[in-house]
Design a protein around this motif. Structure first.
Motif, PDB file in Angstrom:
ATOM      1  N   GLU A 136      18.592 -22.533  -4.234  1.00 20.47           N
ATOM      2  CA  GLU A 136      18.623 -21.925  -2.247  1.00 20.47           C
ATOM      3  C   GLU A 136      19.152 -22.914  -1.870  1.00 20.47           C
ATOM      4  N   THR A 140      20.124 -18.292  -1.887  1.00 16.79           N
ATOM      5  CA  THR A 140      19.219 -17.370  -2.061  1.00 16.79           C
ATOM      6  C   THR A 140      18.662 -18.341  -3.887  1.00 16.79           C
ATOM      7  N   ALA A 141      17.364 -17.665  -3.500  1.00 15.60           N
ATOM      8  CA  ALA A 141      16.711 -18.643  -4.929  1.00 15.60           C
ATOM      9  C   ALA A 141      16.876 -16.979  -6.314  1.00 15.60           C
TER      10      ALA A 141
END
Length: 189
Positions: A136, A140-141
């Motif tokens: 994150e 972005t996860a």
């Protein structure tokens, strides 16, 4: 000398890109590489396993119990599930994220407590890292897989440039910088 790596997790976490990235690094280094297909319920949130084997000449893509030099796990319970595959001096690299399997979701079972402590207490070498938070931070996860590859890279004798070249070959241009950042965060740089 053949080296064996198992990448384990839950469907939809990016095990395929992780195994392709690792495979690319190994191919670029001149090794014979065998990567198995992802086995399991990969599109339904079920357990998935990919084997990556490399050396001068590799004949089979399958890793047997007691043969894995590394277990790279996207999730704690999946790491614990496959510990019998680890060599005596093998290394586990695991994301500390917990994803409840169906028996836990339905209330038929409880998620085991203190899995890192249990594995370490059993004499296993465990490197547990919060890959989701780092992914994150990278933007972005979905980059948990590349964070894990960054962490794994600390245990392998391939330069960072080799990993970056593999990421450049496999990741779409619009996601490249996020994935490079994720790799470096996982590596601890």
């Amino acid at each position: 000398m053949i080296k064996n790596i198992m990448i384990v997790g839950v469907g939809g976490q990016g095990a395929l890109l992780a195994s392709k990235t690792l495979g690319q690094v190994l191919l670029d280094a001149g090794y014979d590489v065998k990567v198995s297909e992802v086995h399991g319920m990969s599109q339904r949130g079920g357990s998935v396993v990919t084997y990556v084997r490399y050396g001068d000449k590799v004949y089979s893509p399958i890793v047997d119990k007691g043969e894995a030099d590394f277990i790279v796990s996207f999730e704690l319970l999946e790491a614990a599930r496959y510990t019998e595959y680890l060599k005596a001096d093998g290394q586990i690299v695991v994301n500390t994220q917990k994803i409840d399997p169906m028996p836990v979701i339905t209330g038929a079972a409880e998620y085991p407590a203190d899995l890192v402590a249990s594995m370490s207490g059993a004499g296993l070498k465990v490197d547990a890292i919060d890959c989701l938070t780092l992914a994150e931070e990278a933007g972005t996860a979905k980059a948990v897989n590349i964070v894990l590859m960054g962490r794994l890279s600390r245990y392998m004798d391939f330069p960072v440039d080799a990993w970056m070249a593999a990421i450049e070959k496999l990741v779409k241009p619009q996601f490249l910088e996020m994935n490079k950042k994720a790799f470096l965060l996982g590596r601890g740089e």
